[in-house]
Design a protein around this motif. Structure first.
Motif, PDB file in Angstrom:
ATOM      1  N   VAL A 135      -9.546   9.424  -1.836  1.00 50.72           N
ATOM      2  CA  VAL A 135      -8.762  10.546  -1.325  1.00 50.72           C
ATOM      3  C   VAL A 135      -9.151  11.838  -2.041  1.00 50.72           C
ATOM      4  N   ILE A 136      -9.290  11.766  -3.358  1.00 51.32           N
ATOM      5  CA  ILE A 136      -9.644  12.965  -4.133  1.00 51.32           C
ATOM      6  C   ILE A 136     -11.024  13.469  -3.740  1.00 51.32           C
ATOM      7  N   ILE A 137     -11.973  12.537  -3.600  1.00 47.63           N
ATOM      8  CA  ILE A 137     -13.329  12.932  -3.228  1.00 47.63           C
ATOM      9  C   ILE A 137     -13.339  13.519  -1.811  1.00 47.63           C
ATOM     10  N   ALA A 138     -12.586  12.896  -0.888  1.00 42.72           N
ATOM     11  CA  ALA A 138     -12.523  13.410   0.479  1.00 42.72           C
ATOM     12  C   ALA A 138     -11.931  14.816   0.512  1.00 42.72           C
ATOM     13  N   MET A 139     -10.890  15.039  -0.293  1.00 43.03           N
ATOM     14  CA  MET A 139     -10.300  16.380  -0.366  1.00 43.03           C
ATOM     15  C   MET A 139     -11.313  17.396  -0.869  1.00 43.03           C
ATOM     16  N   THR A 140     -12.093  16.983  -1.859  1.00 39.40           N
ATOM     17  CA  THR A 140     -13.093  17.895  -2.424  1.00 39.40           C
ATOM     18  C   THR A 140     -14.172  18.218  -1.404  1.00 39.40           C
ATOM     19  N   VAL A 141     -14.652  17.190  -0.703  1.00 41.99           N
ATOM     20  CA  VAL A 141     -15.703  17.392   0.284  1.00 41.99           C
ATOM     21  C   VAL A 141     -15.220  18.283   1.428  1.00 41.99           C
ATOM     22  N   LEU A 142     -13.928  18.182   1.774  1.00 44.23           N
ATOM     23  CA  LEU A 142     -13.375  18.951   2.887  1.00 44.23           C
ATOM     24  C   LEU A 142     -12.859  20.327   2.470  1.00 44.23           C
ATOM     25  N   LEU A 143     -13.078  20.699   1.225  1.00 41.88           N
ATOM     26  CA  LEU A 143     -12.630  22.018   0.765  1.00 41.88           C
ATOM     27  C   LEU A 143     -13.235  23.180   1.564  1.00 41.88           C
ATOM     28  N   ALA A 180     -25.477  24.539  -0.358  1.00 45.87           N
ATOM     29  CA  ALA A 180     -24.122  24.510  -0.911  1.00 45.87           C
ATOM     30  C   ALA A 180     -23.408  23.215  -0.557  1.00 45.87           C
ATOM     31  N   LEU A 181     -23.529  22.765   0.697  1.00 47.08           N
ATOM     32  CA  LEU A 181     -22.826  21.564   1.125  1.00 47.08           C
ATOM     33  C   LEU A 181     -23.397  20.309   0.479  1.00 47.08           C
ATOM     34  N   VAL A 182     -24.726  20.241   0.374  1.00 46.14           N
ATOM     35  CA  VAL A 182     -25.337  19.106  -0.336  1.00 46.14           C
ATOM     36  C   VAL A 182     -24.861  19.081  -1.787  1.00 46.14           C
ATOM     37  N   SER A 183     -24.783  20.249  -2.398  1.00 42.20           N
ATOM     38  CA  SER A 183     -24.332  20.332  -3.785  1.00 42.20           C
ATOM     39  C   SER A 183     -22.878  19.925  -3.921  1.00 42.20           C
ATOM     40  N   VAL A 184     -22.031  20.348  -2.966  1.00 39.95           N
ATOM     41  CA  VAL A 184     -20.610  19.994  -3.018  1.00 39.95           C
ATOM     42  C   VAL A 184     -20.429  18.480  -2.965  1.00 39.95           C
ATOM     43  N   VAL A 185     -21.092  17.839  -1.995  1.00 38.85           N
ATOM     44  CA  VAL A 185     -20.948  16.390  -1.857  1.00 38.85           C
ATOM     45  C   VAL A 185     -21.558  15.662  -3.050  1.00 38.85           C
ATOM     46  N   GLY A 186     -22.743  16.104  -3.477  1.00 39.29           N
ATOM     47  CA  GLY A 186     -23.395  15.458  -4.618  1.00 39.29           C
ATOM     48  C   GLY A 186     -22.612  15.618  -5.906  1.00 39.29           C
TER      49      GLY A 186
END
Length: 366
Positions: A260-268, A229-235
């Protein structure tokens, strides 16, 4: 359909696998409108599934190990993405690591902390936590951020806000040492400082005591699915970044907004897990996740880019800009004042969220 079969094909199992398949077919491409919508839906599904499996693992290993698992897992994958982007080159690689790490710090110490304190205090009158453990975590975050993001702005060994080779090595070793020392403290003899304050009612405690922990097989399955799941989220966040970049460019916004948007998504995943813990009156877990993610982001990113700098061309700017320095300083002061009492009211959460809003606004309108 039997319960076992239903469990094997539940949404928490299927969603990470579907996300991995979508990532496999979209990686390195520029999807159209329909493709971007599919990627976005799959991405958020993977986030929700990741939070579920993180909680399964946390239930098995207990706190604070559960928070540590999620924070480190997300950060390792995030660091791999940063280093890959930097090695591949591009116009913005000089400040990519700095902007990404600073964004992660502001999102965690103000965004995640703020919303956890606000929701926890609104629902339970006070958000209660251990000042000893939380204070040591905040002190480590401030030290790491100061050494790696503030000091390069004022060093004179190299031109610009950059470290010399020896200074970068020192910062990398110091970052790893600080992070390792904190993990040893969090999981060793002072582990109690990072466990939730016992404010639960008798009914809550009985419910938790009677909740059977997952089996070894279920735990390892959740570990595997959490990683997927985490690999998929970041990818998928990277795949979606092309659409984000196009949107940011069309609106005339600074390129830093993309990070910033990508960091927010990764930290969801951390954000959702922290919110759920706060609503259950487990604010200490929320703070463990927030400060742990900030520490891991710095403590693992700086050593990684120190190694990657062997293959990198051009300068590596780590020093913050003046406005970023002010925001980091304000965040440190407010964080200390929030942590010292050991409990927070809704106002404390609101103050952190205003600082987070200021960070977002000043990124959009520098």
């Amino acid at each position: 359909m039997s319960a076992t079969t239903a469990g094997r094909f539940s949404w928490t199992v299927v969603t990470p696998l579907v996300a991995a398949v979508v990532l496999l077919f979209t990686w390195g491409t520029h999807p159209g409108v329909v493709g971007n919508v599919l990627v976005a839906i799959t991405l958020f599904g993977a986030v929700l599934a990741g939070v579920h499996h993180a909680e399964v693992v946390a239930h098995r290993v207990g706190e604070p190990f559960g928070s540590l698992v999620l924070a480190v897992a997300v950060t390792v994958i995030e660091v791999a993405l940063i280093v890959t982007l930097m090695v591949s080159g591009g116009d913005d690689t000089a400040t990519l690591a700095r902007d990404t790490v600073f964004s992660a710090v502001m999102i965690t110490v103000n965004g995640i902390v703020g919303i956890a304190l606000l929701l926890g205090a609104l629902r339970h009158t006070y958000a209660v936590f251990h000042p000893e453990g939380t204070g040591s975590a905040l002190a480590t975050v401030i030290s790491l951020a100061g050494l790696t993001l503030v000091v390069p702005t004022f060093t004179t060994g190299a031109s610009g806000p950059v470290f010399t080779g020896s200074q970068l090595v020192f910062a990398a070793v110091a970052s790893l040492a600080l992070y390792a020392a904190f993990v040893a403290t969090q999981t060793g003899r002072h582990r109690d400082f990072f466990l939730p304050v016992d404010t639960a009612t008798t009914a809550d405690r009985e419910a938790e005591e009677h909740a059977a922990p997952p089996t070894d097989r279920q735990t390892w399955a959740s570990v595997a699915l959490l990683l997927v799941a985490l690999v998929s989220v970041v990818g998928l966040a990277k795949v979606e970044s092309y659409a984000i970049e196009d949107g940011v460019s069309s609106l005339g916004l600074p390129h830093a907004v993309v990070g910033v948007i990508i960091a927010m998504t990764v930290l969801l995943p951390e954000t959702l897990a922290a919110v759920r813990a706060a609503l259950r009156d487990r604010v200490q877990i929320s703070l463990n996740l927030a400060y742990g993610s900030a520490m891991a982001s710095i403590g693992l990113t700086i050593p990684a880019i120190a190694i990657a700098s062997i293959w990198l061309d051009g300068p590596l700017a780590l020093g913050l800009e003046p406005v970023q320095l002010v925001l980091l300083g304000l965040s440190a002061v407010v964080g200390v004042l929030t942590v010292v009492p050991g409990r927070a009211v809704p106002l404390n959460g609101a103050v952190h969220l205003v600082l987070f809003a200021a960070f977002v606004f000043l990124t959009v309108s520098p």
